[in-house]
Write an enzyme that holds these catalytic residues in place. Structure first.
Site, PDB file in Angstrom:
ATOM      1  N   THR A  40       0.840  -1.206   0.000  1.00 57.64           N
ATOM      2  CA  THR A  40       0.000   0.000   0.000  1.00 57.64           C
ATOM      3  C   THR A  40       0.876   1.258   0.000  1.00 57.64           C
ATOM      4  O   THR A  40       0.592   2.237  -0.692  1.00 57.64           O
ATOM      5  CB  THR A  40      -0.907   0.008   1.252  1.00 57.64           C
ATOM      6  OG1 THR A  40      -1.669  -1.182   1.244  1.00 57.64           O
ATOM      7  CG2 THR A  40      -1.830   1.206   1.282  1.00 57.64           C
ATOM      8  N   HIS A  43       2.039   1.898  -3.435  1.00 57.33           N
ATOM      9  CA  HIS A  43       1.018   2.560  -4.263  1.00 57.33           C
ATOM     10  C   HIS A  43       1.033   4.067  -3.989  1.00 57.33           C
ATOM     11  O   HIS A  43       0.931   4.885  -4.908  1.00 57.33           O
ATOM     12  CB  HIS A  43      -0.383   2.006  -3.956  1.00 57.33           C
ATOM     13  CG  HIS A  43      -0.584   0.596  -4.416  1.00 57.33           C
ATOM     14  ND1 HIS A  43      -0.612   0.254  -5.750  1.00 57.33           N
ATOM     15  CD2 HIS A  43      -0.769  -0.545  -3.737  1.00 57.33           C
ATOM     16  CE1 HIS A  43      -0.801  -1.045  -5.865  1.00 57.33           C
ATOM     17  NE2 HIS A  43      -0.896  -1.555  -4.649  1.00 57.33           N
ATOM     18  N   CYS A  93     -15.732   2.258  13.214  1.00 54.53           N
ATOM     19  CA  CYS A  93     -16.611   3.308  13.743  1.00 54.53           C
ATOM     20  C   CYS A  93     -17.171   2.970  15.121  1.00 54.53           C
ATOM     21  O   CYS A  93     -17.490   3.861  15.903  1.00 54.53           O
ATOM     22  CB  CYS A  93     -17.733   3.599  12.754  1.00 54.53           C
ATOM     23  SG  CYS A  93     -19.060   2.360  12.727  1.00 54.53           S
ATOM     24  N   CYS A  99     -20.037  -3.554  13.820  1.00 53.96           N
ATOM     25  CA  CYS A  99     -19.224  -3.185  14.986  1.00 53.96           C
ATOM     26  C   CYS A  99     -19.970  -3.512  16.271  1.00 53.96           C
ATOM     27  O   CYS A  99     -19.407  -4.083  17.212  1.00 53.96           O
ATOM     28  CB  CYS A  99     -18.897  -1.695  14.951  1.00 53.96           C
ATOM     29  SG  CYS A  99     -17.500  -1.278  13.908  1.00 53.96           S
ATOM     30  N   CYS A 107     -16.683  -3.649   9.666  1.00 51.00           N
ATOM     31  CA  CYS A 107     -17.212  -2.284   9.853  1.00 51.00           C
ATOM     32  C   CYS A 107     -17.529  -1.632   8.508  1.00 51.00           C
ATOM     33  O   CYS A 107     -16.792  -1.774   7.537  1.00 51.00           O
ATOM     34  CB  CYS A 107     -16.183  -1.438  10.606  1.00 51.00           C
ATOM     35  SG  CYS A 107     -16.664   0.302  10.720  1.00 51.00           S
ATOM     36  N   ARG A 200      11.594 -15.099  -5.012  1.00 54.31           N
ATOM     37  CA  ARG A 200      10.416 -15.055  -4.126  1.00 54.31           C
ATOM     38  C   ARG A 200      10.007 -16.476  -3.738  1.00 54.31           C
ATOM     39  O   ARG A 200       9.626 -16.735  -2.590  1.00 54.31           O
ATOM     40  CB  ARG A 200       9.271 -14.324  -4.818  1.00 54.31           C
ATOM     41  CG  ARG A 200       9.633 -12.861  -5.037  1.00 54.31           C
ATOM     42  CD  ARG A 200       8.453 -11.951  -4.941  1.00 54.31           C
ATOM     43  NE  ARG A 200       8.860 -10.745  -4.237  1.00 54.31           N
ATOM     44  CZ  ARG A 200       8.035  -9.777  -3.874  1.00 54.31           C
ATOM     45  NH1 ARG A 200       6.751  -9.862  -4.128  1.00 54.31           N
ATOM     46  NH2 ARG A 200       8.472  -8.733  -3.220  1.00 54.31           N
ATOM     47  N   LEU A 262      -7.215 -12.870  -1.029  1.00 54.74           N
ATOM     48  CA  LEU A 262      -6.674 -11.643  -0.436  1.00 54.74           C
ATOM     49  C   LEU A 262      -6.163 -10.683  -1.508  1.00 54.74           C
ATOM     50  O   LEU A 262      -6.265  -9.473  -1.375  1.00 54.74           O
ATOM     51  CB  LEU A 262      -5.520 -11.996   0.519  1.00 54.74           C
ATOM     52  CG  LEU A 262      -4.935 -10.795   1.257  1.00 54.74           C
ATOM     53  CD1 LEU A 262      -5.724 -10.518   2.528  1.00 54.74           C
ATOM     54  CD2 LEU A 262      -3.467 -10.997   1.585  1.00 54.74           C
ATOM     55  N   GLY A 263      -5.555 -11.249  -2.574  1.00 52.63           N
ATOM     56  CA  GLY A 263      -4.920 -10.445  -3.626  1.00 52.63           C
ATOM     57  C   GLY A 263      -5.923  -9.494  -4.262  1.00 52.63           C
ATOM     58  O   GLY A 263      -7.066  -9.883  -4.531  1.00 52.63           O
ATOM     59  N   ILE A 286     -11.178 -11.650   1.564  1.00 45.79           N
ATOM     60  CA  ILE A 286     -10.607 -11.340   2.878  1.00 45.79           C
ATOM     61  C   ILE A 286     -10.087  -9.911   2.875  1.00 45.79           C
ATOM     62  O   ILE A 286      -9.375  -9.505   1.959  1.00 45.79           O
ATOM     63  CB  ILE A 286      -9.412 -12.281   3.206  1.00 45.79           C
ATOM     64  CG1 ILE A 286      -9.843 -13.744   3.179  1.00 45.79           C
ATOM     65  CG2 ILE A 286      -8.783 -11.905   4.556  1.00 45.79           C
ATOM     66  CD1 ILE A 286     -10.808 -14.150   4.266  1.00 45.79           C
ATOM     67  N   TYR A 287     -10.411  -9.187   3.927  1.00 48.74           N
ATOM     68  CA  TYR A 287      -9.941  -7.802   4.074  1.00 48.74           C
ATOM     69  C   TYR A 287      -9.378  -7.632   5.480  1.00 48.74           C
ATOM     70  O   TYR A 287     -10.069  -7.906   6.458  1.00 48.74           O
ATOM     71  CB  TYR A 287     -11.117  -6.850   3.827  1.00 48.74           C
ATOM     72  CG  TYR A 287     -10.765  -5.388   3.903  1.00 48.74           C
ATOM     73  CD1 TYR A 287      -9.698  -4.882   3.164  1.00 48.74           C
ATOM     74  CD2 TYR A 287     -11.497  -4.522   4.701  1.00 48.74           C
ATOM     75  CE1 TYR A 287      -9.377  -3.536   3.223  1.00 48.74           C
ATOM     76  CE2 TYR A 287     -11.181  -3.166   4.759  1.00 48.74           C
ATOM     77  CZ  TYR A 287     -10.118  -2.680   4.022  1.00 48.74           C
ATOM     78  OH  TYR A 287      -9.804  -1.344   4.090  1.00 48.74           O
TER      79      TYR A 287
END
Ligand code: NAD
Ligand code: ZN
Length: 342
Positions: A40, A43, A93, A99, A107, A200, A262-263, A286-287
């Site tokens: 991130t 980016h 939040c 939540c 959330c 990798r 996830l990607g 997934i986050y």
């Protein structure tokens, strides 16, 4: 204090003197000791379309860190100066339906540290107490700074029963490589991981993958035959964001296979829905990390011998941040740690 700032709407980051963050009555002030560079952050550094749409400038960036509590707000009773902590990078939040039900990772109004609010690539970061995770005394600080991405790997991997299962991971970036380690720790049998870069794959094998597959030279199907797995993989973890990798994963799952994703794809991704339907695959996006079950599992695994330290390829003083970002952009690095204790 010194902080790494996205100062203007352009490529790069600047080291600047900025004001120390405010500490509200529910907040904890943390003196940052180590940080790690995430995709991130790249980016944001490279100022791509996503970053241009998302990041208000100026912004102190960064969210992977470990530090020491130096001050707490007047409402804070459970944390005290001297504790070694990391921060959950998603500030939630507290009031939406999820939540309120304790499902904070779902959330509806998540705000990101170093994305939507001031981040951790700084001498100090201030966080709500509800985002603080206390590490055990003596934890390796470099490893502790990786709990955010290790959490992505853990959250994705532990969606499914892994004991005795065969796992296919697409993408041997730092998160895929750490996921291989988690799967092995959790008792998986074969953990096959794919990438297009040999270094990798070598790193992922060092971390615990049982077989690396460079898809520019080898087919997953051939490796399945070599391992004597006639029915395909029980569990699939998509960790590349690459469309052809995702399709190859779907094609190599067993009937009834479980897939967590996830990607983040950078383009529209077409998949063969017949594979999902006729093979009765379960797909789950997934986050982030579960608050705080993922953090609990990570701490216990690290205490019980899970070793992810070889995912760290670079250790630099924070003043050499440019070298770290250059190494990331050159594809030479897996995890780069910046030391703020200098
Ligand atoms: P990364 O970019 O370092 O790793 C991705 C890897 O996939 C690279 O090593 C790349 O060479 C490999 N790859 C590219 N094409 C491939 C192909 N055809 N087959 C197999 N591998 C291929 O990223 P990372 O930091 O390890 O993160 C993994 C993914 O997870 C990224 O897409 C990232 O954006 C995403 N992510 C998602 C969340 C979330 O909450 N959902 C959080 C963090 C990261
Ligand atoms: Zn909420």
């Amino acid at each position: 204090m010194k902080a790494l700032v996205k100062a203007e709407a352009a490529v790069g980051l600047e080291m600047q003197d900025v004001a120390e963050p405010d500490v509200g009555i529910n907040d904890v002030l943390i003196k940052v000791k180590r940080t790690a560079i995430c995709g991130t952050d790249m980016h944001i550094y490279n100022w791509d379309d996503w970053a241009q749409k998302t990041i208000p400038v100026p912004m102190v960036v960064g969210h992977e860190f470990v530090g020491e509590i130096v001050d707490v707000g007047s409402n804070v009773n459970d944390f005290k100066p001297g504790q070694i902590v990391s921060g959950e990078g998603h500030v939630v939040c507290g009031r939406c339906r999820n939540c309120m039900a304790g499902r904070r990772h779902l959330c509806a109004h998540t705000s990101g540290v170093g994305v939507n609010r001031p981040g951790a690539f700084a001498e100090y970061v201030s966080l709500p107490m509800s985002n603080v995770w206390v590490h055990r005394k003596g934890i390796d600080l470099d490893v502790a700074s990786l709990f955010d991405p290790l959490g992505n790997a853990t959250h994705t991997a532990l969606q499914w029963d892994l004991l005795g299962e065969d796992v296919l991971i697409t993408g041997a970036g730092p998160i895929g490589a750490m996921a291989a380690a988690v799967c092995r720790h959790a008792g998986a049998r074969h953990v096959v991981i794919t990438d297009v870069i040999d270094s990798r794959l070598d790193l992922a094998v060092k971390l615990g993958a049982t077989r690396g597959v460079n898809v520019t030279r080898e087919k997953i199907e051939d490796v399945v035959a070599e391992l004597g797995m006639s029915e395909g993989f029980d569990v699939g973890l998509e960790m590349s964001g690459n469309a052809s990798a995702f399709n190859s994963l779907l094609a190599n799952m067993c009937h009834g296979g479980k897939v967590s994703i996830l990607g983040i794809p950078s383009e529209d991704t077409k998949i063969d829905w017949n594979l999902v339907i006729f093979n009765m695959l379960t797909l789950k996006g997934i986050y982030g990390r579960e608050m705080y079950e993922t953090w609990y599992k990570m701490s216990v695994m690290i205490d019980n011998g899970l070793d992810i330290s070889s995912v760290i390829t670079h250790r630099l003083p924070f003043t050499d941040f440019q070298q770290g970002f250059d190494a990331m952009n050159a594809g030479e690095a897996s995890k780069v740690i910046l030391n703020w204790d200098v």
